[in-house]
Structures are given as C-alpha cells and as structure tokens.
Scaffold this motif. Sequence first.
Motif, short mmCIF file in Angstrom:
data_model
loop_
_atom_site.label_atom_id
_atom_site.label_comp_id
_atom_site.label_asym_id
_atom_site.label_seq_id
_atom_site.Cartn_x
_atom_site.Cartn_y
_atom_site.Cartn_z
N ASP A 151 0.81 -1.22 0.00
CA ASP A 151 0.00 0.00 0.00
C ASP A 151 0.84 1.27 0.00
O ASP A 151 0.30 2.37 0.04
CB ASP A 151 -0.93 0.01 1.22
CG ASP A 151 -1.88 -1.17 1.21
OD1 ASP A 151 -2.21 -1.64 0.10
OD2 ASP A 151 -2.28 -1.62 2.30
N ARG A 152 2.14 1.14 -0.04
CA ARG A 152 3.01 2.31 0.05
C ARG A 152 3.36 2.91 -1.31
O ARG A 152 3.75 4.06 -1.39
CB ARG A 152 4.31 1.94 0.77
CG ARG A 152 4.14 1.38 2.17
CD ARG A 152 3.84 2.43 3.22
NE ARG A 152 4.75 3.51 3.27
CZ ARG A 152 5.77 3.64 4.10
NH1 ARG A 152 6.00 2.71 4.98
NH2 ARG A 152 6.53 4.70 4.08
N ILE A 153 3.24 2.12 -2.37
CA ILE A 153 3.58 2.61 -3.71
C ILE A 153 2.35 2.47 -4.59
O ILE A 153 1.71 1.43 -4.62
CB ILE A 153 4.74 1.80 -4.32
CG1 ILE A 153 6.00 1.97 -3.49
CG2 ILE A 153 4.99 2.21 -5.76
CD1 ILE A 153 7.17 1.15 -3.99
N GLU A 154 2.02 3.54 -5.28
CA GLU A 154 0.90 3.49 -6.21
C GLU A 154 1.42 3.71 -7.62
O GLU A 154 2.30 4.54 -7.85
CB GLU A 154 -0.12 4.58 -5.88
CG GLU A 154 -0.84 4.32 -4.57
CD GLU A 154 -1.93 5.34 -4.31
OE1 GLU A 154 -2.54 5.82 -5.28
OE2 GLU A 154 -2.15 5.66 -3.14
N PHE A 155 0.87 2.94 -8.55
CA PHE A 155 1.24 3.06 -9.95
C PHE A 155 0.08 3.65 -10.73
O PHE A 155 -1.08 3.31 -10.48
CB PHE A 155 1.59 1.69 -10.55
CG PHE A 155 2.84 1.09 -9.99
CD1 PHE A 155 4.08 1.50 -10.41
CD2 PHE A 155 2.76 0.09 -9.02
CE1 PHE A 155 5.23 0.94 -9.89
CE2 PHE A 155 3.90 -0.47 -8.50
CZ PHE A 155 5.14 -0.05 -8.93
N SER A 156 0.40 4.49 -11.66
CA SER A 156 -0.62 5.00 -12.56
C SER A 156 -1.12 3.84 -13.41
O SER A 156 -0.39 2.90 -13.71
CB SER A 156 0.00 6.08 -13.46
OG SER A 156 -0.89 6.41 -14.50
N SER A 157 -2.37 3.90 -13.82
CA SER A 157 -2.93 2.81 -14.63
C SER A 157 -2.25 2.70 -15.99
O SER A 157 -2.29 1.67 -16.63
CB SER A 157 -4.43 3.00 -14.81
OG SER A 157 -4.69 4.23 -15.46
N GLU A 158 -1.59 3.77 -16.43
CA GLU A 158 -0.88 3.74 -17.72
C GLU A 158 0.51 3.11 -17.61
O GLU A 158 1.12 2.77 -18.61
CB GLU A 158 -0.73 5.15 -18.30
CG GLU A 158 -2.03 5.79 -18.74
CD GLU A 158 -2.68 6.56 -17.60
OE1 GLU A 158 -1.97 7.17 -16.79
OE2 GLU A 158 -3.92 6.53 -17.52
#
Length: 158
Positions: free
Chosen positions: A11-18
Amino acid sequence: MRDLESKLGPDRIEFSSEVRLKMSLTDKFIEAFLDQAKKNPRFDNYVKEDLDPCLGCSEKLSNVKLWRKCDTLGPDEEGNEPSSVCMPCQCRPMWCVSCMARIFLAKQDQSVPTRWLEGNCPCPTCRATFCIMDVALLSYFDEENNRESGAGRGEEVS
C-alpha cells in the motif's frame, strides 16, 4: 521496483494505470520455477519451529527441500526409462523458493533461456545435483499462501 514494493509494503507505492512494468527474464523464470515447484509433491517431514530464515535473503522462512523425485517419473514417449544425473540431498530446508530459483538459474547456460527449466544444478550446500522435479515445497507453504491470499482480499480464512 518490485523489490522496493515488497520491502515497503503493497500500500506504500501506487502506480498510474498507464504504467506497465515488464517482467525481467529472471522474474519470468522465477515465476515458472515456482509454478513447477507447486506441481511437485510436498515435503512434510519437518518441524516448522526448527526452520531457519532463508540463507539467501533472510527475509522468508526456509520453504524448500531438495527431495529427489525425478527418478519416480515414468518412461518417456519412446518407452525409455528416465536416466537422471540427480542425487539425493541430505540437507535440511535452508532456502526459500525464490532464492533456490535464482541459484538454479545462475547455473544454467545463459545463452539458451528456453532450456533453463530442463537443466540441473548442484545443491548450494552439499553439491548434490538436482533438477526442477526435485524441488519440494514444504507443506506449510500452501497454508501460508492461502492465509496471505485470503487476507490480501479482505476475506477471512478459516
């Protein structure tokens, strides 16, 4: 990036859907190695409390035993009995499946990735030769993965 995510937490890193991360050839091999190991018989002659952390990464509990099983395969399509260079390994479980996959990969001909799973490798401790069919996950591996996959979806695991 995958290592960073596993160390920091999901939950600490979020990626863009692209954003699409391609798996490296090593990551693909480790995944294929694990898939094959999951199909192999489980090893259950151990005491979980006596297991040590993996000698390779020290992050996971040892979950692999080299248990010679390739000689139990039946004859091939031509009726030839299997011949194996594999030897029994007397070592206790000391490695996690990811580290064992990396060790196995390091001993393969790097110029022929399509043959990596067909190869063999010496045990990193006693040097007994083994193949992928001899890699036995410890029976607690299934329990741990069932618990993690259920917990990851917010489900209760009974």
